[in-house]
Scaffold this motif. Sequence first.
Motif, PDB file in Angstrom:
ATOM      1  N   UNK A   1       0.975  -1.135   0.087  1.00  0.00           N
ATOM      2  CA  UNK A   1       0.152  -0.084   0.086  1.00  0.00           C
ATOM      3  C   UNK A   1       0.983   1.408  -0.135  1.00  0.00           C
ATOM      4  N   UNK A   2       2.000   1.344   0.475  1.00  0.00           N
ATOM      5  CA  UNK A   2       2.869   2.399   0.590  1.00  0.00           C
ATOM      6  C   UNK A   2       3.341   2.797  -0.855  1.00  0.00           C
ATOM      7  N   UNK A   3       3.507   1.739  -1.387  1.00  0.00           N
ATOM      8  CA  UNK A   3       4.459   1.906  -2.589  1.00  0.00           C
ATOM      9  C   UNK A   3       3.487   2.670  -3.514  1.00  0.00           C
ATOM     10  N   UNK A   4       1.965   2.196  -3.477  1.00  0.00           N
ATOM     11  CA  UNK A   4       0.997   2.626  -4.318  1.00  0.00           C
ATOM     12  C   UNK A   4       0.564   4.213  -3.895  1.00  0.00           C
ATOM     13  N   UNK A   5       0.654   4.261  -2.553  1.00  0.00           N
ATOM     14  CA  UNK A   5       0.079   5.643  -1.918  1.00  0.00           C
ATOM     15  C   UNK A   5       1.214   6.581  -2.458  1.00  0.00           C
TER      16      UNK A   5
END
Lengths: 300, 373
Positions: A147-151
């Motif tokens: 989720x971090x990378x996508x955020x």
Amino acid sequence: MQDFIQHIINGISLGSIYALIALGYTMVYGILKMINFAHADVYMIGAFVAYYAARLMGLETSPGVFTLILLLVVAMFFCSLLGLTIERFAYRPLRKAPKLNILITAIGVSLFLQYSAQVVFGADPKVFPEVMNDFVLFSIGAIEIKSFDVTVLIVSVLAMLALQFLIFKTKLGKAMRAVSANSSVASLMGVNPDKIIAFTFVVGSCLAAIGSILVGMKYPKIDPLMGMMIGMKAFVAAVLGGIGNVGGAVLGALIMGLSEEMVVAYISSTYRDAFAFGILIVILIFRPAGILGKYTVEKV
Amino acid sequence: MKRLLVSLLVVLPLLSGCTKKTNEILIGEYDSLTGSDATFGLSTNKGVRMAFDEVNDAGGIKGKKLSLITLDDQGKNEEAAAAVTRLITQNNVVAIIGGVASGRSKAAAPIAQSHKIPFVSPASTNPDVTKIGDHVFRVCFIDPFQGFVMAKFATENLKIKKVAILRDVKNDYSVGLADVFNTEFKKSGGEIVADLSYQAGDIDFKAQLTQIRSKNPEAIYVPGYYTEVGLIAQQARQLGIKAPLMGGDGWDSEKLFEIGKQAINGSYYSNHYTTESTDPAVTEFVKKFKAKYNETPDALAALGYDAAKILIAALERSADLSSKSIRDELAKTKDFGGVTGKITLNENRDATKSAVVIQVDGNARKYMTTITP
């Protein structure tokens, strides 16, 4: 093959962080034709503002979207103030001075911020609070998309789109482009260049604040010199894409992130930084205006 | 006018004589009180101060009080060298307690050596440090030993055969441990499946870890400092690597868990001592330290304390408190019962003693085993 895809994902996620910071360099350059070297240190201050804000408000133990937005707002507010202050007191008095003076001032402001921060915050690294939960969004085999990378990717793309909209679809953007083209003529047309330039610094500083929180989320170690290397690389990314060009900054940043990741993966981590700056030299030799930049002859 | 000059000439030497007759023994110390490994310096300094306060409370040495002058090296080699120069030339110290990092000792100790001032390092573990000269001592074991300890622990206790190494190429300490681990582990029949590097200050280690993941090691040896190790542990878990990490005493800081959080749990590192020991010297030290500073002493506090104690013992034995006799007495240190073990300084001025292996267990440290040379 699986590793290769993983390297690409890592590279894009690193590149999107460079992109956010590169946008700040490129914007100020676009309007003022100067490189604001203090930009990376505004970013560093943003991380510390968020760190102390989270501690004061007791948000360290409550990760979530609300915390993220709250910290973003606080950091953006303080960074904007800082950006405005730097512009007002360090750059505006030198507006008519030779380009070199303003460049040296920018380096001075950068060092001033770095070392004052060491005095104020202490030089030892701090641990950035957990702003959001990191979880696996989806996975292909052993490759997990977090989720971090996508955020980070979404936020930097959104920031870029918002900037494009601001610059090409709004009145303020028109004024910015006018000041960029010729600030004295723009002022004859009723544009106040001082206000427009100050506004540019606010937008740039907000981007730096966003970047700092995303980096803090992903790499939870912050220290007063954290802006130095990342700032240099974002600057190279901006030059690579064509400084002054918003799309170019993002493209350059993605190229930087990917190539760094590949260098470490397939050659050696020792060449990581050498390669980044090697790119800068090569691009300056063969395409001085950058990939998407337009080459213009400076009028004397 | 002439008279004034004459009287000045008579009085001046007297004045300078006065300053020399102070009732204090000046000892210098430099440490990283700020900078990226500041917890090392702050802990060492607390240990040193505690030893000095104990002696002063008991009446000092030969009727003289010990006075400690501490300078901050900010974690930089050049600042360490500048600090030692200042301690010797301006403060006129008789001995120096050195810093933690080997790189900084290598920059600072040659200055002490050239002025013939004894230099005792509490925690510089690189073998080259004491090779600088006969005035340089240390109370900790050396890097090859830590590499040996973890290689032995991996084969004998963990019973594993495949290990990947991730070393900090900018750091002598890390390279030293990694090299010895590499040879020792192979010697005992193990296989090094990958030997990769990073640089202190990096924040992204995913490229290296992705490569390591494809080799499926049973453990990853990361002999770096806690700031990077915390991030490496997190990113390894993010990539789905389950293997434990192994390291050396550079891990020993509360910050390791703060940065690494859950990711660092279950990993192993070699260290100088553990607070869990039942040795009365250790329990006594931990009790006094907690009473004084209200915190649990880490290994560097213990080493700082031992370095100061060994220096104090040498001062007590020394006949005239000159730098030369202090040096000679230091060299004679034998079977000194320190907090970090029984310390004997060998002919290379290195301490020979045992090491412990510790498992990270949340904020606690679980004692695994003691390994002797």
